[in-house]
Design an enzyme around this catalytic site. Structure first.
Site, short mmCIF file in Angstrom:
data_model
loop_
_atom_site.label_atom_id
_atom_site.label_comp_id
_atom_site.label_asym_id
_atom_site.label_seq_id
_atom_site.Cartn_x
_atom_site.Cartn_y
_atom_site.Cartn_z
N LYS A 1 0.91 -1.18 -0.06
CA LYS A 1 -0.16 0.06 -0.07
C LYS A 1 0.86 0.91 0.05
O LYS A 1 1.29 1.68 1.03
CB LYS A 1 -0.98 -0.08 1.44
CG LYS A 1 -2.27 0.49 1.10
CD LYS A 1 -2.17 2.12 0.74
CE LYS A 1 -1.95 3.03 2.10
NZ LYS A 1 -1.67 4.25 1.50
N THR B 1 5.14 8.29 13.53
CA THR B 1 5.12 7.80 14.66
C THR B 1 3.79 7.55 15.15
O THR B 1 3.42 6.34 15.59
CB THR B 1 6.09 8.42 15.95
OG1 THR B 1 7.53 8.40 15.16
CG2 THR B 1 5.79 7.91 17.09
N GLU C 1 9.59 1.28 11.01
CA GLU C 1 10.44 2.33 10.77
C GLU C 1 9.61 3.83 10.80
O GLU C 1 8.95 4.10 9.58
CB GLU C 1 11.12 2.33 9.31
CG GLU C 1 11.51 0.92 9.11
CD GLU C 1 12.87 0.62 9.74
OE1 GLU C 1 13.58 1.48 10.33
OE2 GLU C 1 13.50 -0.50 9.48
N CYS D 1 13.62 10.97 6.42
CA CYS D 1 13.48 10.57 7.84
C CYS D 1 14.93 10.98 8.37
O CYS D 1 14.93 11.16 9.76
CB CYS D 1 13.18 9.52 7.90
SG CYS D 1 14.02 8.22 6.96
N GLU E 1 9.19 16.42 15.09
CA GLU E 1 9.38 16.16 13.89
C GLU E 1 8.65 17.25 13.01
O GLU E 1 7.47 17.17 12.73
CB GLU E 1 9.16 14.80 13.36
CG GLU E 1 9.43 14.47 12.07
CD GLU E 1 9.51 13.17 11.48
OE1 GLU E 1 8.22 12.41 11.43
OE2 GLU E 1 10.40 12.48 10.80
P1 NAD Z 1 2.04 8.49 7.46
O1 NAD Z 1 2.33 7.91 8.64
O2 NAD Z 1 1.15 9.57 7.21
O3 NAD Z 1 1.91 7.42 6.26
C1 NAD Z 1 2.53 6.39 6.03
C2 NAD Z 1 1.72 5.39 5.10
O4 NAD Z 1 0.82 4.72 5.84
C3 NAD Z 1 0.90 5.92 3.85
O5 NAD Z 1 0.97 4.87 3.05
C4 NAD Z 1 -0.39 5.96 4.54
O6 NAD Z 1 -1.41 5.88 3.59
C5 NAD Z 1 -0.40 4.79 5.47
N1 NAD Z 1 -1.30 4.99 6.45
C6 NAD Z 1 -1.74 6.06 7.07
N2 NAD Z 1 -2.62 6.12 8.20
C7 NAD Z 1 -2.62 4.55 8.39
C8 NAD Z 1 -3.30 3.56 9.24
N3 NAD Z 1 -4.14 4.16 10.27
N4 NAD Z 1 -3.04 2.19 8.95
C9 NAD Z 1 -2.43 1.98 8.02
N5 NAD Z 1 -1.72 2.75 7.28
C10 NAD Z 1 -1.74 4.05 7.35
O7 NAD Z 1 3.56 9.21 6.99
P2 NAD Z 1 3.89 9.74 5.63
O8 NAD Z 1 3.44 11.40 5.92
O9 NAD Z 1 3.55 9.51 4.31
O10 NAD Z 1 5.58 10.01 5.65
C11 NAD Z 1 6.49 10.87 6.61
C12 NAD Z 1 6.65 9.98 7.83
O11 NAD Z 1 7.66 9.04 7.68
C13 NAD Z 1 7.79 10.89 8.70
O12 NAD Z 1 7.27 10.75 10.04
C14 NAD Z 1 9.08 10.39 8.33
O13 NAD Z 1 10.18 10.46 9.42
C15 NAD Z 1 8.73 8.76 8.35
N6 NAD Z 1 9.88 7.85 7.52
C16 NAD Z 1 10.51 7.16 8.37
C17 NAD Z 1 11.62 6.46 7.67
C18 NAD Z 1 12.20 5.48 8.32
O14 NAD Z 1 12.98 4.75 7.69
N7 NAD Z 1 12.28 5.44 9.74
C19 NAD Z 1 11.67 6.72 6.40
C20 NAD Z 1 10.94 7.55 5.51
C21 NAD Z 1 9.87 8.18 6.23
#
Ligand code: NAD
Length: 481
Positions: free
Chosen positions: A173, A228, A248, A282, A385
């Site tokens: 997804k 997070t 992650e 990230c 963040e």
């Molecule tokens: P997000 O958590 O909003 O979304 C990530 C994914 O999860 C998307 O595909 C989204 O549709 C899905 N999602 C959202 N709500 C969900 C739920 N309730 N259940 C299941 N899936 C759900 O994150 P984002 O805004 O897309 O990305 C940015 C974040 O990702 C930042 O916090 C960044 O630090 C983090 N990030 C971490 C790493 C790492 O390796 N630690 C790498 C890249 C990004």
């Protein structure tokens, strides 16, 4: 208008709901595609297809799986220009960055895990002369893979490649904000000859398609990369079903520069480590700590270098800073800049929407690289963040203070330490609570190393054999001698 459909059982299919979500190009604010707005029924169909495919994929010899994954890597390479352009259009990142980082890494992810499975070993334990134990590592079934928008193909392939290399099938997804390279990858996976159902891609929102995956009873494993707060929701749904989960999550990474560092190198790397991909990595260092004797000189050079960054149309090869991923995200980042002022911070640079953008991108979600000084370590801007082109700078007086500052957030993803003193480097690296510490560098990645976060930056490690361990279940067989 391009319609991004689900990829289920080797076929592109419209969502059961018949509804679509607009996909906006961040650099222009224009809708460039429509994405399937999938519901739990679409996820059910994808999981069923993956479950069927698993029966034969798990028995496919490693050499054959390896050959097919290498073919996917080769096809990504053959379509390099198109994928880089799609990634840049969809995310707002400079096409030069997509060419330098995202697409090469997606190729490498497939090649790396294609060959890793040919070298994997398992252990054996002889119990004196009474028994021989050996460990089998077996795939689990259907892996649920959820990825974010900041490094779309890079992180999606970081999950798909090890999942299927290890013999699982998967339902992925991707982020609803950046579906285009995932859609293209689906076509390349079919072209490579990966059997139908081994890789399924379901598009849509996290609340609907994402949650359907994390709470699906026939998906025993979830690999999630994202924020997070979302990670907590994933745990809430996956926990009661005892899924294997890798998270992650977010970061608030410290970048610690000691007075004895190679100043030129430290400045030259701190600029991209703060602002690369508009700060939407990230691993970006968003809290810069500089030892007081060099604070002024470092800052002068850092500000001068940052001022020179070229903001503009991501499609231009010379552009170094593109657009933020969405209007909502830009507003969130701008909100933190306003908050920083209220919290006593001084905006040394940026904080504004750039003027004089080229005609094509005047409606885009741009924000100048922003440097903020004078904030207390406990302020929200130093704790939360922001995930944009915003960095705070703070002086420190001793290694102990630097370590305390570095560790003063709930996050623990990565850190950089700059010093010429080897002993200090090792000491500080060991004392910082984060999954990765870079010394005199940033974002130098070896795919074999364990990757992940401490504290609220995540649970578990991926990378190299850690990924293959995560995507398999260990089984001990004890044979009485
Ligand atoms: P997000 O958590 O909003 O979304 C990530 C994914 O999860 C998307 O595909 C989204 O549709 C899905 N999602 C959202 N709500 C969900 C739920 N309730 N259940 C299941 N899936 C759900 O994150 P984002 O805004 O897309 O990305 C940015 C974040 O990702 C930042 O916090 C960044 O630090 C983090 N990030 C971490 C790493 C790492 O390796 N630690 C790498 C890249 C990004």
């Amino acid at each position: 208008m391009k319609r991004v459909l689900n990829f289920i059982d080797g076929q592109f299919r419209p969502p059961g709901s018949g509804r679509y979500i607009p996909d906006v190009e961040p650099a222009t604010g224009q809708v460039i595609a429509e994405i399937a707005d999938s519901e739990p029924e679409d996820v059910d169909a994808a999981v069923a297809a993956a479950s069927r495919a698993f029966a034969s994929w798990r028995k496919t010899p490693a050499e054959e799986r390896s050959r097919l994954l290498l073919r996917v890597g080769g096809l990504i390479e053959e379509n390099f220009d198109e994928l880089a352009r799609l990634e840049s259009d969809d995310n707002g990142k400079p096409v030069s960055l997509a060419r330098r980082m995202d697409i090469p890494r997606a190729i490498l992810n497939f090649r790396f895990f294609a060959t890793a499975i040919l070298h994997a070993e398992t252990s054996a334990h002889a119990t004196d002369d009474r028994a021989l134990n050996y460990t089998l590592r077996q795939p689990l079934g259907v892996a649920g893979l959820i990825s974010p928008w900041n490094l779309p193909l890079y992180l999606l392939s970081w999950k798909i490649a090890p999942a299927i290399a290890a013999g699982n099938c998967c339902v992925a997804k991707p982020s609803e904000l950046t579906p285009l390279t995932a859609d293209r990858l689906a076509g390349l996976i079919a072209e490579a000859g990966i059997p139908p159902g081994v890789v399924n891609i379901v598009h849509g929102t996290g609340a609907s398609a994402g949650r359907a995956l994390t709470s699906h009873p026939n998906v025993p494993l979830i690999s999630f990369t994202g924020g997070t707060k979302t990670g907590a929701d994933v745990m809430t749904h996956a926990g009661p079903l005892f899924k294997k989960v890798s998270l992650e999550l977010g970061g608030k990474n410290p970048n610690v520069v000691f007075a004895d560092a190679d100043l030129e190198q430290a400045v030259a790397t701190s600029i991209p480590s703060s602002f690369s991909n508009q700060g939407e990595i990230c691993l970006c260092g968003s809290r810069l700590f500089v030892e007081r004797p060099i604070y002024d000189e470092f800052l002068d050079r850092f500000l001068a270098g940052t001022k020179k960054l070229a903001i503009g149309d991501p499609r231009e090869a010379s552009t170094e800073v593109g657009a933020l991923v969405s209007e909502a995200h830009r507003r969130k980042v701008e909100g933190y800049v306003a908050l920083a002022k209220e919290e006593g911070g001084e905006i040394l640079l940026g904080g504004k929407r750039p003027a004089d953008l080229p005609e094509r991108v005047r409606g885009g979600y741009f924000l100048e690289p922003t440097v903020i000084a004078g904030l207390d370590g406990g302020t929200r801007c130093m704790q939360e963040e922001i995930f944009g082109p915003v960095v705070t700078v703070t002086p420190f007086d001793s290694p102990e203070e630097a370590i305390a500052l570095a560790n003063s957030t709930r996050y623990g993803l990565s850190a950089s330490v700059w010093t010429r003193d080897l002993q200090k480097a090792h000491r500080v690296a060991a004392a910082i609570d984060s999954g990765t510490v870079w010394v005199n560098t940033w974002l130098l990645r070896d795919l074999r190393v364990p990757f992940g976060g401490m504290k609220e930056s995540g649970v578990g490690r991926e990378g190299g054999f850690d990924s293959l361990a995560f995507f398999t279940e260990a089984k001990n067989v004890c044979v009485k001698l």
